[in-house]
Design a protein around this motif. Structure first.
Motif, PDB file in Angstrom:
ATOM      1  N   LEU A 191      28.433  12.558 -58.108  1.00 36.07           N
ATOM      2  CA  LEU A 191      28.003  13.162 -56.847  1.00 36.07           C
ATOM      3  C   LEU A 191      26.535  13.570 -56.897  1.00 36.07           C
ATOM      4  O   LEU A 191      25.789  13.370 -55.930  1.00 36.07           O
ATOM      5  CB  LEU A 191      28.883  14.377 -56.528  1.00 36.07           C
ATOM      6  CG  LEU A 191      30.333  14.077 -56.119  1.00 36.07           C
ATOM      7  CD1 LEU A 191      31.144  15.362 -56.012  1.00 36.07           C
ATOM      8  CD2 LEU A 191      30.374  13.314 -54.794  1.00 36.07           C
ATOM      9  N   ALA A 192      26.105  14.128 -58.026  1.00 32.50           N
ATOM     10  CA  ALA A 192      24.698  14.518 -58.173  1.00 32.50           C
ATOM     11  C   ALA A 192      23.789  13.290 -58.137  1.00 32.50           C
ATOM     12  O   ALA A 192      22.721  13.304 -57.508  1.00 32.50           O
ATOM     13  CB  ALA A 192      24.513  15.285 -59.484  1.00 32.50           C
ATOM     14  N   LYS A 193      24.242  12.224 -58.787  1.00 33.00           N
ATOM     15  CA  LYS A 193      23.453  10.987 -58.820  1.00 33.00           C
ATOM     16  C   LYS A 193      23.349  10.371 -57.426  1.00 33.00           C
ATOM     17  O   LYS A 193      22.266   9.931 -57.002  1.00 33.00           O
ATOM     18  CB  LYS A 193      24.107  10.000 -59.793  1.00 33.00           C
ATOM     19  CG  LYS A 193      23.350   8.703 -59.991  1.00 33.00           C
ATOM     20  CD  LYS A 193      24.059   7.830 -61.014  1.00 33.00           C
ATOM     21  CE  LYS A 193      23.364   6.489 -61.179  1.00 33.00           C
ATOM     22  NZ  LYS A 193      24.091   5.614 -62.148  1.00 33.00           N
ATOM     23  N   LEU A 194      24.479  10.332 -56.688  1.00 33.45           N
ATOM     24  CA  LEU A 194      24.466   9.782 -55.330  1.00 33.45           C
ATOM     25  C   LEU A 194      23.547  10.585 -54.421  1.00 33.45           C
ATOM     26  O   LEU A 194      22.775  10.019 -53.642  1.00 33.45           O
ATOM     27  CB  LEU A 194      25.889   9.778 -54.753  1.00 33.45           C
ATOM     28  CG  LEU A 194      26.829   8.656 -55.197  1.00 33.45           C
ATOM     29  CD1 LEU A 194      28.238   8.917 -54.685  1.00 33.45           C
ATOM     30  CD2 LEU A 194      26.334   7.306 -54.692  1.00 33.45           C
ATOM     31  N   GLU A 195      23.615  11.903 -54.513  1.00 28.86           N
ATOM     32  CA  GLU A 195      22.783  12.758 -53.662  1.00 28.86           C
ATOM     33  C   GLU A 195      21.303  12.539 -53.965  1.00 28.86           C
ATOM     34  O   GLU A 195      20.477  12.478 -53.046  1.00 28.86           O
ATOM     35  CB  GLU A 195      23.163  14.226 -53.874  1.00 28.86           C
ATOM     36  CG  GLU A 195      22.442  15.184 -52.929  1.00 28.86           C
ATOM     37  CD  GLU A 195      22.673  14.848 -51.469  1.00 28.86           C
ATOM     38  OE1 GLU A 195      21.695  14.937 -50.687  1.00 28.86           O
ATOM     39  OE2 GLU A 195      23.815  14.485 -51.107  1.00 28.86           O
ATOM     40  N   GLU A 196      20.990  12.384 -55.228  1.00 32.06           N
ATOM     41  CA  GLU A 196      19.595  12.138 -55.623  1.00 32.06           C
ATOM     42  C   GLU A 196      19.108  10.800 -55.074  1.00 32.06           C
ATOM     43  O   GLU A 196      17.995  10.694 -54.546  1.00 32.06           O
ATOM     44  CB  GLU A 196      19.505  12.148 -57.156  1.00 32.06           C
ATOM     45  CG  GLU A 196      18.098  11.948 -57.697  1.00 32.06           C
ATOM     46  CD  GLU A 196      18.066  11.925 -59.218  1.00 32.06           C
ATOM     47  OE1 GLU A 196      17.163  11.285 -59.768  1.00 32.06           O
ATOM     48  OE2 GLU A 196      18.956  12.552 -59.839  1.00 32.06           O
ATOM     49  N   GLN A 197      19.947   9.760 -55.173  1.00 32.36           N
ATOM     50  CA  GLN A 197      19.568   8.432 -54.671  1.00 32.36           C
ATOM     51  C   GLN A 197      19.439   8.438 -53.152  1.00 32.36           C
ATOM     52  O   GLN A 197      18.513   7.833 -52.595  1.00 32.36           O
ATOM     53  CB  GLN A 197      20.601   7.399 -55.121  1.00 32.36           C
ATOM     54  CG  GLN A 197      20.591   7.143 -56.619  1.00 32.36           C
ATOM     55  CD  GLN A 197      21.772   6.300 -57.079  1.00 32.36           C
ATOM     56  OE1 GLN A 197      22.785   6.176 -56.382  1.00 32.36           O
ATOM     57  NE2 GLN A 197      21.661   5.733 -58.267  1.00 32.36           N
ATOM     58  N   MET A 198      20.358   9.121 -52.450  1.00 29.78           N
ATOM     59  CA  MET A 198      20.291   9.183 -50.989  1.00 29.78           C
ATOM     60  C   MET A 198      19.036   9.924 -50.527  1.00 29.78           C
ATOM     61  O   MET A 198      18.369   9.502 -49.566  1.00 29.78           O
ATOM     62  CB  MET A 198      21.530   9.894 -50.438  1.00 29.78           C
ATOM     63  CG  MET A 198      22.814   9.098 -50.536  1.00 29.78           C
ATOM     64  SD  MET A 198      24.185  10.063 -49.843  1.00 29.78           S
ATOM     65  CE  MET A 198      25.578   9.013 -50.250  1.00 29.78           C
ATOM     66  N   ALA A 199      18.728  11.020 -51.199  1.00 33.50           N
ATOM     67  CA  ALA A 199      17.546  11.798 -50.827  1.00 33.50           C
ATOM     68  C   ALA A 199      16.279  10.965 -50.992  1.00 33.50           C
ATOM     69  O   ALA A 199      15.361  11.033 -50.166  1.00 33.50           O
ATOM     70  CB  ALA A 199      17.470  13.068 -51.670  1.00 33.50           C
ATOM     71  N   ALA A 200      16.237  10.174 -52.052  1.00 28.62           N
ATOM     72  CA  ALA A 200      15.053   9.349 -52.312  1.00 28.62           C
ATOM     73  C   ALA A 200      14.906   8.233 -51.279  1.00 28.62           C
ATOM     74  O   ALA A 200      13.795   7.876 -50.884  1.00 28.62           O
ATOM     75  CB  ALA A 200      15.137   8.759 -53.716  1.00 28.62           C
ATOM     76  N   GLN A 201      16.041   7.662 -50.817  1.00 30.50           N
ATOM     77  CA  GLN A 201      15.983   6.498 -49.931  1.00 30.50           C
ATOM     78  C   GLN A 201      16.027   6.851 -48.448  1.00 30.50           C
ATOM     79  O   GLN A 201      15.385   6.185 -47.635  1.00 30.50           O
ATOM     80  CB  GLN A 201      17.137   5.551 -50.245  1.00 30.50           C
ATOM     81  CG  GLN A 201      17.060   4.943 -51.637  1.00 30.50           C
ATOM     82  CD  GLN A 201      18.111   3.881 -51.851  1.00 30.50           C
ATOM     83  OE1 GLN A 201      18.223   2.930 -51.090  1.00 30.50           O
ATOM     84  NE2 GLN A 201      18.902   4.032 -52.903  1.00 30.50           N
TER      85      GLN A 201
END
Length: 725
Positions: free
Chosen positions: A713-723
């Motif tokens: 979940l932390a990884k997905l949130e980080e990737q979504m925020a970046a993109q």
């Protein structure tokens, strides 16, 4: 006096029969009118479409049909762990995105000719108008087809409920669903009888009960309007995959917000018209459109849609692919994304995790925990129900019983209630036996017990509440207590002799599907033995299915070697193997073909042990449900006595009780297990070690399942925020 009462009752009965006949005749006449109108609309729109498509073909010089043939020969692809898998050409009968109507759907993508039938070049405004007309015709035909489908389904269903005062302001403005009494039957079989339904706005409900008892039917009746609910509640039932056409996945989601999409289309029309005929009137209308778009937060719509799709497994490149390039399972994900995007007052999900992998389920679980509106979910995933649901609605004996708390709380409370019912039933049977022993007839004994129970219930509020808690709510209608029957399933895999470890040895293996394609795996190096309990996890396209194919020998390593014990027997379960069952054989016949030593009764015993109902033992495989076919495949796995099981999404099509039984069977099994599953309960109950497939390798996860969930979940949130911001 008595004769007059009898005559009055007879007259009342005749009057009711006449009214029922008149009502039935009127309904039949109305249905015939609707059918005739639908046919007329269909013929009219198809005639227009035929003329339009012929005109377009002639104008574009496509009279020889070559363009149409090329369109038909387009192939549909499905992303599957690092490879594009060909699902078969449309003419050849393989799985196509649009099924039987694929060729018709392809016509909608034909380019509208710039030159009109009069030989003059069309303006941008004319082209846009023609496109809008074509889209409307297409929508009309889709609407007619959907109405005809629902009509065919609805003809097999009957739904009645407590009368509703549709002019009552309180009911009109309510966001709660309160149906004091309703009944639903399907194919002349009662599914709900005098049941009640109560759903409070903003609560999350899980609807549970045995398969085939009416859970999905209830959702359909609510969505179709057959079961009336207050008009302020916009109910959405995610049932069908999105249409397969040239619309990009992200646009298919954005189009679900019709108000925003209408404003954007109007904006484009005005901008096109301004290029040819600018005016202050157009400027003013454009200003108002921008104000409306700002008011509804239109700028945030696309990032929101992309985040939802990303969470469901669509990377940025996939989000821009046409929906016709996805298989049915992926288009179901797009349908789910549309529902999450528009946020209806009542969202109804039927087995939403079936089309998702573990990573997408973890994201959806987290997303729905924060859902502000009403949820009604049918699911076999206990972990999902525990996380998302605040109340459980149990479908039992054609009634709905609500339990406060999540699924685990429901199981505890339901077990206590069943225990109380069992004690009450035993007490009732003892009393009946005493009465019969004293010379009272069976019917009189039953009547005495009913009357006694009625008096006891009316004696005091405390006793009445105790009777309700013990399942005696039927006592008020003078009914005997039914013997409580617990639905249980028992699964087990055959004992197998031990093989010396490792039974599979992977040495420095690399793999790619073709020489011009990049490697999916590099330098894999590990061993598997009969004590292994492995759950393979990873993003879509990372290589989970490919790893299973390598281990089972379905594909060969590009470099390196995979060694297996020469006496090793493998058992493989996936949807492909279930679909390969012979459709013209019965389960008993098939199992006796698998094992020549199996006699008729032993085959039936084995099928019964795996939860297949007796009536299904002797019917053709083509007439079995997905869950029933899955049970036949599990029986086959038992007969071949494998040393290791490879299970790909084994919980799909199984109910909760069968999944519990599968967990127990795996725990008692003496062989190795490698599983790909979205079901967290299966992973945790079998104490499987997570192997994460990413960056062209497969490595054990250093931690428990909860730590993997938090990491993902932390990884997905980080990737979504970046993109997507």
């Amino acid at each position: 006096m008595q004769a007059a009462q009898v005559k009055q009752k007879e007259m009342q009965r005749l009057k009711e029969e006449q009214e029922a006949q008149a009502k039935a005749a009127q309904e039949a006449a109305d249905a015939e009118k609707r059918r005739a109108a639908a046919e007329a609309r269909a013929k009219a729109t198809e005639a227009v479409l035929d003329g339009s498509s012929q005109g377009a073909t002639a104008a574009s010089g496509g009279g020889d049909g070559k363009h149409g043939l090329e369109e038909q020969q387009q192939r549909v692809f499905n992303i599957d762990d690092g490879e594009w898998r060909d699902d078969g050409g449309i003419p050849g009968g393989g799985r196509s995105a649009g099924g039987a109507a694929a060729a018709e759907e392809e016509d909608w993508d034909a380019v509208i000719p710039e030159i009109g039938p009069d030989g003059k070049k069309r303006t941008k405004k004319e082209l846009k108008k023609l496109q809008r007309e074509r889209d409307q015709r297409r929508a009309d035909i889709e609407y007619i087809k959907e109405q005809e489908r629902r009509s065919r389904e609805g003809a097999q269903f009957a739904c009645s409920q407590t009368a509703v005062d549709e002019n009552d302001p309180q009911w009109l403005n309510s966001l709660d669903i309160i149906v004091p009494s309703f009944s639903i039957s399907a194919y002349n079989k009662n599914l709900f009888n005098d049941a009640s339904l109560s759903i409070a706005h903003g609560r999350h409900y899980g609807l549970v009960g045995p398969n085939g008892k009416g859970k999905s039917t209830l959702l359909k009746m609510i969505a179709s309007g057959d079961l009336k609910i207050p008009p302020r509640i916009d109910a959405l039932y995610v049932e069908q995959e999105v249409v397969a056409d040239s619309t990009p996945a992200v646009q298919a989601v954005l189009k679900a917000d019709r108000q925003r999409w209408r404003l954007l289309e109007e904006e484009q029309e005005i901008l096109a018209e301004q290029e040819e005929n600018p005016s202050e009137e157009l400027d003013e209308r454009l200003r108002k459109i921008y104000e409306e778009l700002t008011a509804i937060g239109a700028e945030a719509a696309e990032p929101k849609a992309r985040r939802i799709l990303y969470g469901l497994g669509f990377d940025t490149e996939m989000q821009d692919r046409p929906t016709k390039q996805f298989s049915g399972g992926w288009r179901m994900r797009i349908s789910l994304a549309r529902a999450l995007f528009i946020e209806p007052t009542l969202l109804m999900l039927d087995e939403p995790t079936n089309h998702l992998d573990l990573n997408a389920v973890i994201w959806l679980d987290d997303y729905l925990q924060k859902w502000k509106k009403t949820l009604l979910i049918v699911s076999h995933d206990q972990d999902f129900l525990n996380s998302v649901c605040e109340e459980i609605i149990h479908l039992d004996d054609q009634k709905l019983v609500v339990y406060r708390g999540n699924y685990d709380t429901f199981k505890t409370m339901e077990a206590k209630k069943r225990e109380q019912q069992q004690k009450a039933w035993e007490q009732q049977e003892r009393r009946l036996k005493q009465l019969k022993a004293s010379g009272v007839t069976k019917s009189k004994a039953q009547e005495q017990v009913k009357n006694q129970k009625s008096r006891e219930q009316g004696a005091s509020k405390k006793k009445k509440n105790a009777a309700v808690a013990s399942g005696q709510e039927e006592a008020e209608t003078k009914e005997l207590i039914k013997r409580p029957r617990e639905y249980t399933v028992t699964l087990s895999f055959a004992e197998v002799p031990k093989l010396s470890p490792p039974i599979i040895q992977v040495n420095d293996v690399s793999f790619k599907y073709a020489s011009h394609l990049p490697n999916i795996f590099d330098a894999l190096d590990f061993g598997i033995d009969m004590d292994s309990r492995i759950c393979v996890v990873g993003n879509n396209g990372s290589g989970k299915s490919t790893l299973i194919k390598l281990l089972t020998g379905e594909v060969r390593a590009s470099t390196g070697e995979i060694l297996t014990n020469p006496r090793l027997r493998m058992g493989v379960y996936n949807q492909h193997f279930v679909d390969k069952l012979p459709m013209d054989a019965t389960p008993v016949e098939y199992l006796r073909q698998v094992s020549s030593d199996l006699d008729y009764q032993s085959a039936r015993n084995l099928l019964g042990k795996f939860g297949l109902e007796g009536h299904a033992h002797e019917i053709f495989m083509r007439d079995l449900s997905g869950g029933q076919k899955a049970r036949v495949t599990f029986c086959e796995l038992t007969l071949i006595k494998p040393h290791i099981l490879f299970l790909d999404e084994p919980t799909n099509n199984l109910d909760i009780e069968s999944i519990d039984a599968l967990c127990e069977a795996i725990n008692e099994y003496e062989g190795g297990v490698v599983v790909v599953t979205h079901d967290a309960r299966l992973i945790e109950a079998t104490e499987s070690v997570l192997w994460v497939v990413e960056d062209r390798t497969a490595l054990p996860w250093d931690g428990e399942f909860d730590s993997y969930r938090e990491h993902l979940l932390a990884k997905l949130e980080e990737q979504m925020a970046a993109q997507f911001g």
